[in-house]
Enzyme design. Structure first.
Site, PDB file in Angstrom:
ATOM      1  N   ASP A  67       0.794  -1.313  -0.063  1.00 45.33           N
ATOM      2  CA  ASP A  67       0.088   0.020  -0.045  1.00 45.33           C
ATOM      3  C   ASP A  67       0.796   1.057  -0.034  1.00 45.33           C
ATOM      4  O   ASP A  67       1.916   1.294   0.659  1.00 45.33           O
ATOM      5  CB  ASP A  67      -1.060  -0.125   1.203  1.00 45.33           C
ATOM      6  CG  ASP A  67      -0.222  -0.039   2.520  1.00 45.33           C
ATOM      7  OD1 ASP A  67      -0.013   0.939   3.095  1.00 45.33           O
ATOM      8  OD2 ASP A  67      -0.075  -1.064   2.970  1.00 45.33           O
ATOM      9  N   GLU A 155      -7.862   5.434  11.447  1.00 46.22           N
ATOM     10  CA  GLU A 155      -6.912   5.667  12.487  1.00 46.22           C
ATOM     11  C   GLU A 155      -7.099   6.975  13.419  1.00 46.22           C
ATOM     12  O   GLU A 155      -7.844   7.699  13.156  1.00 46.22           O
ATOM     13  CB  GLU A 155      -5.391   5.943  11.775  1.00 46.22           C
ATOM     14  CG  GLU A 155      -5.107   4.707  10.692  1.00 46.22           C
ATOM     15  CD  GLU A 155      -3.496   4.877  10.013  1.00 46.22           C
ATOM     16  OE1 GLU A 155      -2.681   5.528  11.065  1.00 46.22           O
ATOM     17  OE2 GLU A 155      -3.539   4.346   9.164  1.00 46.22           O
TER      18      GLU A 155
END
Length: 255
Positions: A67, A155
């Protein structure tokens, strides 16, 4: 007597010989009067020789992926592909306004080399989920068919200073997921960073979505679709460390 001996010897030898019909070279093989029946060999259409089809079976196949975002700078995707990477999750958007400046370039170059691609969105905890989803789908809407399902990255880092309560926040995340699925026709993948999961315990409530799980110490204990195995991987074509992920899929394998 001596004069007659040669004659007698010759006569004796002639009498001791085989009769003409008893000699091996006089035995003839008589052909059978019956004609044997031979079954014709079936010929496939077109006169081609029939060959059995190759055997195949479905097996779990392991894929390596990365990623990445603009933080990785310019990526040499040909080198990445040659290093065994077969899929990539690429940051597309964040919040309701930010678009990763490298997303379009990364997605096009990776896909052109046969790497499976998908976009992911970095979720802002203090922005309505519907607004974020609209922004995300507007950036990935031109993605060709065959892309991996889109993902959301949730997050605590970089979010607002005062996040909403758990129930309100989970409601916004669910709204985001529903809007993205409605627009793309694909059920999104959910990535919950460990700090967020520890704070909110959202994995169980979002278990209806495939999970992208980060675990740098070993195979994750909870169910996962993608496993983020390391954040310090070394991959040709990428300057510096990069996240490396594992994905297993059941695929037809020829034998």
């Amino acid at each position: 007597m001596r004069a007659l001996l040669p004659f007698l010897l010759v006569g004796s030898l002639a009498g001791a010989g085989c009769a003409a019909d008893d000699r091996p070279d006089a035995i003839e093989s008589r052909p059978s009067t019956e004609t044997p029946t031979v079954s014709p060999t079936p010929t496939p259409p077109g006169g081609l020789t029939a060959t059995p089809p190759p055997r195949s079976s479905k097996e779990r196949v392991r894929h390596l992926g990365i990623d990445a975002s603009h933080h990785q700078g310019t990526i040499g995707w040909e080198a990445v592909a040659n290093d065994g990477i077969s899929f990539a999750y690429l940051k597309a958007t964040e919040g309701a306004t930010f678009t990763d400046p490298m997303f379009a370039t990364n997605a096009r170059q990776a896909a052109d080399l046969g790497i499976e691609v998908a976009g992911y969105h970095y979720f802002s905890l203090c922005t309505p989920g519907a607004d974020q989803a609209q922004h995300f789908v507007s950036v990935i809407e031109d993605a060709p068919s065959g892309w991996l399902p889109p993902a959301v990255d949730v997050e605590l880092l970089g979010s607002c200073s005062t996040p909403p309560p758990r129930e309100a926040l989970l409601a916004e995340i669910k709204t985001f997921l529903e809007v993205v699925e409605r627009h793309t026709g694909q059920r999104p993948v959910v990535y919950l960073f460990p700090d967020f999961e520890e704070e909110y315990g959202a994995a169980a409530e979002l278990s209806g979505y495939r999970q992208w799980v980060r675990d740098l110490d070993g195979r994750p204990e909870r169910d996962w679709w993608v496993w983020q195995q390391t954040d310090s991987g070394s991959v040709d074509g990428v300057d510096g460390p990069v996240d490396v992920n594992i994905l297993f899929r059941r695929e037809v394998v020829a034998r």
